[in-house]
Design an enzyme around this catalytic site. Structure first.
Site, PDB file in Angstrom:
ATOM      1  CE  LYS A  13      -2.246  -0.209   3.902  1.00  0.00           C
ATOM      2  NZ  LYS A  13      -1.737  -1.441   4.477  1.00  0.00           N
ATOM      3  NE  ARG A  88      -4.446  -0.441   9.663  1.00  0.00           N
ATOM      4  CZ  ARG A  88      -3.351   0.100   9.117  1.00  0.00           C
ATOM      5  NH1 ARG A  88      -3.348   1.362   8.766  1.00  0.00           N
ATOM      6  NH2 ARG A  88      -2.288  -0.639   8.923  1.00  0.00           N
ATOM      7  NE  ARG A 128       7.221  -3.129   6.005  1.00  0.00           N
ATOM      8  CZ  ARG A 128       5.908  -2.935   6.004  1.00  0.00           C
ATOM      9  NH1 ARG A 128       5.288  -2.585   4.890  1.00  0.00           N
ATOM     10  NH2 ARG A 128       5.214  -3.116   7.096  1.00  0.00           N
ATOM     11  NE  ARG A 161       6.102  -0.306   9.773  1.00  0.00           N
ATOM     12  CZ  ARG A 161       4.927  -0.252   9.173  1.00  0.00           C
ATOM     13  NH1 ARG A 161       4.837   0.183   7.928  1.00  0.00           N
ATOM     14  NH2 ARG A 161       3.834  -0.629   9.798  1.00  0.00           N
ATOM     15  NE  ARG A 172       1.633  -4.164  11.192  1.00  0.00           N
ATOM     16  CZ  ARG A 172       2.762  -4.157  10.479  1.00  0.00           C
ATOM     17  NH1 ARG A 172       3.840  -4.758  10.920  1.00  0.00           N
ATOM     18  NH2 ARG A 172       2.803  -3.535   9.330  1.00  0.00           N
TER      19      ARG A 172
END
Ligand code: AMP
Length: 215
Positions: A13, A88, A128, A161, A172
């Site tokens: 996203k 969300r 990531r 992160r 999540r």
């Protein structure tokens, strides 16, 4: 032009929202980036949000609605926005509709759902790395920085992160299925939702998004 980009954590996203915003000259609004900046600078919002984010849960709707309301009032949002990470929950989606109707007289938006299977997401998130200074995102295998651990955009030091741990990612994903899939259904019922295959290179996915928006 109002675009809402929905997708699980790690579906791409953020990367795609940034490209859409650049190519169409509209504002990229990432509520995750706004929250991470608040955590980094130690504001009251940041202090409230930090433990919730770290645990992979969702920040309460009242806080998020305040943030988005303020952000949509800024000058750069007038020409259009691509929303990344908001709404969300169904409560957030309903509030957004009211805000958009009040702001520009119409609430309709292009809603895209980036589809990526959970197994691919877990693999993607483990690789990531992102830049805390400018928000650029890299993938150790598919989109590595030119110099290891250094941001191509601003020279900052890349980090994983705080909520990209295996445990937080699992939470999540669970939050996405339980709280955000109803948002997908909400837009589907209005006939605004379009699905985009999120697997493949950044360029391939961007092309699919562009074609979908032109259709
Ligand atoms: P993201 O960068 O979009 O993956 O967001 C990172 C984290 O910020 C999420 O896991 C949530 O804890 C929080 N967050 C971001 N946007 C929202 C939102 N619209 N509602 C609730 N929590 C959010």
């Amino acid at each position: 032009m109002q675009i809402i980009l929905l997708g699980a954590p790690g579906s791409g996203k953020g990367t795609q929202a940034k490209r859409i915003a650049e190519s169409r000259g509209i504002a990229h609004i990432s509520t995750g980036d706004i929250l991470r900046e608040a955590v980094r600078t130690g504001t009251e919002l940041g202090r409230k949000a930090e433990p919730i984010m770290k645990a992979g849960a969702l920040v309460p709707d009242e806080l998020m609605i305040g943030i988005i309301g303020e952000r949509l009032e800024k000058d750069d949002a007038v020409r259009g926005t691509v929303l990344d990470g908001f709404p969300r929950t169904v409560v957030q989606a309903e509030k957004l509709e009211r805000l958009m109707t009040e702001g520009n007289g119409k609430s309709e938006a292009h809603v895209l759902h980036l589809l990526v299977p959970d197994e691919a997401i877990v693999q993607r998130i483990a690789a990531r790395r992102s830049c805390p200074a400018c928000g650029a995102v890299f993938h150790l295998e598919n989109a590595p920085p030119a110099v290891a651990d250094v941001c191509d955009e601003c020279g900052g030091r890349l980090v994983a992160r705080a909520d990209d741990t295996e445990d937080a990612v699992r939470k999540r994903l669970e939050a996405f299925h339980r709280q955000t899939m109803p948002v997908v259904k909400f837009y589907e019922a209005k006939g605004w939702l379009r699905e985009v295959d999120g697997l493949g290179s950044v360029d391939e996915v961007f092309e699919r998004i562009d074609e979908t928006l032109e259709r």
